[in-house]
Design an enzyme around this catalytic site. Structure first.
Site, PDB file in Angstrom:
ATOM      1  N   ILE A 297       1.066  -1.017  -0.037  1.00 49.83           N
ATOM      2  CA  ILE A 297      -0.067  -0.263  -0.023  1.00 49.83           C
ATOM      3  C   ILE A 297       1.111   1.265   0.140  1.00 49.83           C
ATOM      4  O   ILE A 297       1.220   2.643  -1.202  1.00 49.83           O
ATOM      5  CB  ILE A 297      -1.375  -0.057   1.606  1.00 49.83           C
ATOM      6  CG1 ILE A 297      -1.385  -0.929   0.488  1.00 49.83           C
ATOM      7  CG2 ILE A 297      -1.762   1.336   1.168  1.00 49.83           C
ATOM      8  CD1 ILE A 297      -3.107  -1.305   2.341  1.00 49.83           C
TER       9      ILE A 297
ATOM     10  N   ARG B 226      -3.652   0.770  10.670  1.00 48.78           N
ATOM     11  CA  ARG B 226      -4.032  -0.086  11.786  1.00 48.78           C
ATOM     12  C   ARG B 226      -3.886   1.187  13.332  1.00 48.78           C
ATOM     13  O   ARG B 226      -3.041   2.248  12.902  1.00 48.78           O
ATOM     14  CB  ARG B 226      -3.452  -1.271  12.570  1.00 48.78           C
ATOM     15  CG  ARG B 226      -3.873  -2.710  11.551  1.00 48.78           C
ATOM     16  CD  ARG B 226      -6.584  -2.579  12.329  1.00 48.78           C
ATOM     17  NE  ARG B 226      -6.280  -4.269  11.002  1.00 48.78           N
ATOM     18  CZ  ARG B 226      -5.903  -4.261   9.639  1.00 48.78           C
ATOM     19  NH1 ARG B 226      -6.793  -3.031   9.400  1.00 48.78           N
ATOM     20  NH2 ARG B 226      -6.858  -4.688   9.608  1.00 48.78           N
TER      21      ARG B 226
ATOM     22  N   GLU C  32     -12.892   0.927  17.654  1.00 43.40           N
ATOM     23  CA  GLU C  32     -13.293   1.177  16.743  1.00 43.40           C
ATOM     24  C   GLU C  32     -14.776   0.363  16.851  1.00 43.40           C
ATOM     25  O   GLU C  32     -15.077  -1.036  17.950  1.00 43.40           O
ATOM     26  CB  GLU C  32     -13.143   0.401  14.954  1.00 43.40           C
ATOM     27  CG  GLU C  32     -11.298   0.865  14.897  1.00 43.40           C
ATOM     28  CD  GLU C  32     -10.881   0.941  13.494  1.00 43.40           C
ATOM     29  OE1 GLU C  32     -11.663   0.382  13.301  1.00 43.40           O
ATOM     30  OE2 GLU C  32      -9.936   1.357  13.301  1.00 43.40           O
TER      31      GLU C  32
ATOM     32  N   HIS D  38     -12.967   4.073   8.563  1.00 35.99           N
ATOM     33  CA  HIS D  38     -12.305   1.823   8.439  1.00 35.99           C
ATOM     34  C   HIS D  38     -12.489   2.055   7.154  1.00 35.99           C
ATOM     35  O   HIS D  38     -13.507   0.872   6.992  1.00 35.99           O
ATOM     36  CB  HIS D  38     -12.816   1.184   9.574  1.00 35.99           C
ATOM     37  CG  HIS D  38     -11.937   0.249   9.200  1.00 35.99           C
ATOM     38  ND1 HIS D  38     -10.854  -0.897  10.603  1.00 35.99           N
ATOM     39  CD2 HIS D  38     -10.860   0.083   8.643  1.00 35.99           C
ATOM     40  CE1 HIS D  38      -9.435  -1.676  10.243  1.00 35.99           C
ATOM     41  NE2 HIS D  38      -9.719  -0.829   8.511  1.00 35.99           N
TER      42      HIS D  38
HETATM   43  C1  DGY Z   1      -7.506  -4.948   5.634  1.00 38.45           C
HETATM   44  O1  DGY Z   1      -8.346  -5.327   5.184  1.00 38.45           O
HETATM   45  O2  DGY Z   1      -6.732  -5.275   6.698  1.00 38.45           O
HETATM   46  C2  DGY Z   1      -8.469  -3.545   5.697  1.00 38.45           C
HETATM   47  O3  DGY Z   1      -8.567  -2.449   7.276  1.00 38.45           O
HETATM   48  C3  DGY Z   1     -10.250  -3.565   5.501  1.00 38.45           C
HETATM   49  O4  DGY Z   1     -10.094  -3.547   4.232  1.00 38.45           O
END
Ligand code: DGY
Length: 331
Positions: free
Chosen positions: A160, A240, A269, A288
């Site tokens: 990511i 997170r 959450e 989220h």
């Molecule tokens: C994950 O996939 O870990 C995300 O937080 C939700 O898509």
């Protein structure tokens, strides 16, 4: 449905494409409520289950596994799996699957959306436009920092982080990154420069976190780290919640030690309505939704279904949990 099919519990309704795969290979019970199954219900449901398809809202730990003598696979519809005690599963020979890859770009898009929203004060501006306060065009009304050509610090250059770097490169940003490993691809393709965490924090106009939650990354960002950031800097978290000491972040935002934040994830959450972050204007808060595009959530569900079925059939999971996620060492 044939009673020969293995018994499976699915902790939430999933898109049809995933349900078809699950139903083709198992006798599945699907939790129909909007809220997750309460703990006692989950414990009861897994008692006969040979497969479990779960979400990040379900805690999968030794107690649950001890309650599930027939369990042969745990398949999570998420890339993150900090809700699962993977070691406890492994100790019982239960493979765990997750859904990496398919959500990478969607989560990077959302990261950039948050970054732009926090910088250009999009949420505040929307509230302003609706409120009746908008009387005229005004030279410095709702101004914020430029994103283009600014310096972005990426903590964690995994999948990511890399896609965030690609987007930042499109905005002609300077990119700093920190990780346990160098990313030649990010350096060559986007001109990213490797830095230690302290340097990254002190030199970046924007800081974005892309690490998994592990014991090493819990509270990676705390009071000391926020103190190193520029007072004009903006902090983004779509990884997170517990990677950040949220109380320290609140103080930094309130005292304008940093300028703003954009958060998709929280230590607790849903974010409780009593949380002081809700009182601040200089933070954009999302529930989220990093991976929440229709196509991506469908792909995640299908992958989770495929992992589940492979596990039931005693085959290697297409996507077993990724050992690489443990590689981000605390700098
Ligand atoms: C994950 O996939 O870990 C995300 O937080 C939700 O898509």
């Amino acid at each position: 449905m044939s009673s020969n099919l293995p018994c499976v519990f699915v902790t939430r309704r999933l898109p049809d494409a995933a349900m078809e795969i699950i139903h083709s290979a198992s006798a599945a019970e699907v939790w129909q409520e909007e809220m997750p199954p309460p703990r006692a219900v989950l414990l009861e449901k897994v008692r006969a289950a040979e497969g479990l398809l779960c979400l990040l809202t379900d805690r999968i730990d030794a107690e649950l596994l001890d309650n599930a003598p027939n369990l042969r696979v745990v398949s999570q519809m998420a890339v993150g799996f900090d809700n699962i005690d993977v070691a406890a599963c492994s100790a019982r020979g239960i493979p765990v699957g997750n859904t990496p890859g398919v959500l990478t770009e969607t989560t990077a898009d959302l990261t950039f959306a948050l970054l732009l929203a926090a910088a250009r004060r999009i949420v505040e501006a929307d509230r302003y436009a609706r409120s009746g306060a908008w009387q005229t065009w005004s030279p410095m009304l709702l101004t914020g920092p430029d994103v283009h050509h600014a310096t972005l610090g990426i903590i964690g250059m995994g999948r990511i982080g890399y896609e965030v770097a690609r987007r930042a490169h499109g905005f002609e940003m300077n990119i700093l990154y920190t990780d346990a490993q160098r990313s030649e691809a990010a350096e060559q393709n986007f001109g990213a420069q490797f830095a230690d965490l302290g340097t990254l924090l002190s030199q970046s106009d924007f800081v974005t976190v892309h690490t998994p939650l592990t014991p090493q990354t819990r509270h990676l960002m705390g009071a000391q780290q926020f103190a190193r950031m520029k007072p004009s800097a903006i902090f983004i978290n779509t990884s997170r919640g517990p990677v950040v000491d949220q109380a320290a972040l609140y103080e930094a935002l309130k005292r304008r030690q940093i300028a703003a934040a954009g958060l998709d994830v929280f230590e607790v959450e849903p974010l409780p309505l009593t949380d002081p972050l809700l009182q601040l204007d200089n933070v954009v808060l999302l529930p989220h939704i990093g991976s929440a595009s229709i196509a991506t959530r469908t792909r995640m569900a299908v992958l989770a279904a495929e992992n589940l079925v492979a596990g039931l059939q005693g085959l290697p999971l297409p996507h077993p949990v990724d050992p690489a996620v443990t590689r981000f060492a605390r700098p």
